[in-house]
Motif scaffolding. Structure first.
Motif, PDB file in Angstrom:
ATOM      1  N   PHE A  61      -2.239 -11.449   9.017  1.00 10.42           N
ATOM      2  CA  PHE A  61      -1.398 -10.466   8.106  1.00 10.42           C
ATOM      3  C   PHE A  61      -1.621  -8.908   8.478  1.00 10.42           C
ATOM      4  O   PHE A  61      -2.700  -8.507   8.706  1.00 10.42           O
ATOM      5  N   ASP A  62      -0.637  -8.354   8.632  1.00  9.24           N
ATOM      6  CA  ASP A  62      -0.470  -6.756   8.901  1.00  9.24           C
ATOM      7  C   ASP A  62       0.344  -6.303   7.998  1.00  9.24           C
ATOM      8  O   ASP A  62       1.839  -6.560   8.308  1.00  9.24           O
ATOM      9  N   SER A  63      -0.013  -5.385   7.045  1.00 10.83           N
ATOM     10  CA  SER A  63       1.110  -4.717   6.090  1.00 10.83           C
ATOM     11  C   SER A  63       2.027  -3.949   6.654  1.00 10.83           C
ATOM     12  O   SER A  63       3.360  -3.890   6.204  1.00 10.83           O
ATOM     13  N   ASP A  66       4.095  -7.367   7.983  1.00  9.37           N
ATOM     14  CA  ASP A  66       4.470  -8.289   6.902  1.00  9.37           C
ATOM     15  C   ASP A  66       4.630  -7.843   5.571  1.00  9.37           C
ATOM     16  O   ASP A  66       5.411  -8.770   4.816  1.00  9.37           O
ATOM     17  N   ALA A  67       4.631  -6.856   5.243  1.00  4.01           N
ATOM     18  CA  ALA A  67       4.652  -6.280   3.980  1.00  4.01           C
ATOM     19  C   ALA A  67       6.055  -5.808   3.534  1.00  4.01           C
ATOM     20  O   ALA A  67       6.579  -5.117   4.393  1.00  4.01           O
ATOM     21  N   ARG A  78      -2.972   0.484   5.119  1.00  2.46           N
ATOM     22  CA  ARG A  78      -2.749  -0.596   5.945  1.00  2.46           C
ATOM     23  C   ARG A  78      -3.627  -1.746   5.608  1.00  2.46           C
ATOM     24  O   ARG A  78      -4.762  -1.384   5.737  1.00  2.46           O
ATOM     25  N   MET A  79      -3.124  -2.706   5.502  1.00  2.00           N
ATOM     26  CA  MET A  79      -3.937  -4.133   4.897  1.00  2.00           C
ATOM     27  C   MET A  79      -3.842  -5.099   5.953  1.00  2.00           C
ATOM     28  O   MET A  79      -2.760  -5.336   6.474  1.00  2.00           O
ATOM     29  N   THR A  81      -5.449  -8.994   7.537  1.00  2.00           N
ATOM     30  CA  THR A  81      -6.277 -10.076   7.096  1.00  2.00           C
ATOM     31  C   THR A  81      -6.549 -10.688   8.712  1.00  2.00           C
ATOM     32  O   THR A  81      -5.428 -10.900   9.104  1.00  2.00           O
ATOM     33  N   ASP A  90     -10.895  -9.409   4.985  1.00  2.00           N
ATOM     34  CA  ASP A  90      -9.655  -8.632   4.799  1.00  2.00           C
ATOM     35  C   ASP A  90     -10.095  -7.133   4.792  1.00  2.00           C
ATOM     36  O   ASP A  90     -11.191  -6.738   4.499  1.00  2.00           O
ATOM     37  N   GLU A  92      -8.889  -2.774   4.504  1.00  2.00           N
ATOM     38  CA  GLU A  92      -7.769  -1.740   4.142  1.00  2.00           C
ATOM     39  C   GLU A  92      -8.273  -0.696   5.035  1.00  2.00           C
ATOM     40  O   GLU A  92      -9.210  -0.067   5.014  1.00  2.00           O
TER      41      GLU A  92
END
Length: 158
Positions: A61-63, A66-67, A78-79, A81, A90, A92
């Motif tokens: 997951f990369d914000s 993917d967000a 930026r988030m 996983t 996880d 941030e």
């Protein structure tokens, strides 16, 4: 005649020096299409950081990708996983540094990698949480040591 219809005369395998030809080609390539110094340095740094026994934690997951953007929050952190088997991390990424958690919670040692000589250790508490007050300034990865296992995340740009 050989199989291509060319005369066999004049080509003596005993007199052909493949090493000399290879060296001539290397010198020509060095002059006509040299490898940039920065690329050579990055290749050396990447090799210096490899861990043969390390598992690679895949970015799941990369914000940035993917967000959905949140209206009214222009500089959202930026988030990220990462996952390697049952282990996930996880993270941030903010202008102030990194905040993250290793799941399932466990003791670990984490290093923020930014080059061959820039591994910065980060403390991890009993719940698997960690913080770093130094934001990554370029390509970075995390190296986790949990028990006898070493896990390295994919490299990303900050």
């Amino acid at each position: 005649m050989d199989g291509n219809g060319l005369p066999d005369e004049g080509f003596d395998e005993g007199g052909f020096d493949g090493d000399l030809l290879e060296e001539d080609l290397r010198q020509a390539a060095e002059v006509l299409d040299p490898v940039p110094t920065e690329l050579r340095q990055l290749a050396l740094e990447a090799y210096a950081l490899h861990d043969l026994d390390a598992r690679i934690a895949e970015l799941t997951f990369d914000s940035l990708v993917d967000a959905l953007p949140v209206r009214g929050v222009p500089d959202a952190p930026r988030m990220l996983t990462f996952r390697a088997g049952e282990l996930s991390v996880d993270v941030e990424v903010t202008e102030e540094g990194l905040i993250g958690q290793v799941l399932p919670p466990q003791s670990a040692r984490i290093e923020v990698l930014g080059g061959p000589q820039t591994a910065r250790p980060v403390a991890v508490d009993t719940l698997g949480r960690f913080t770093s007050d130094q934001p990554p300034t370029g390509p970075f990865a995390l190296r986790l040591r949990t028990g006898g296992e070493v896990v390295v995340t994919e490299w990303l740009r900050a």
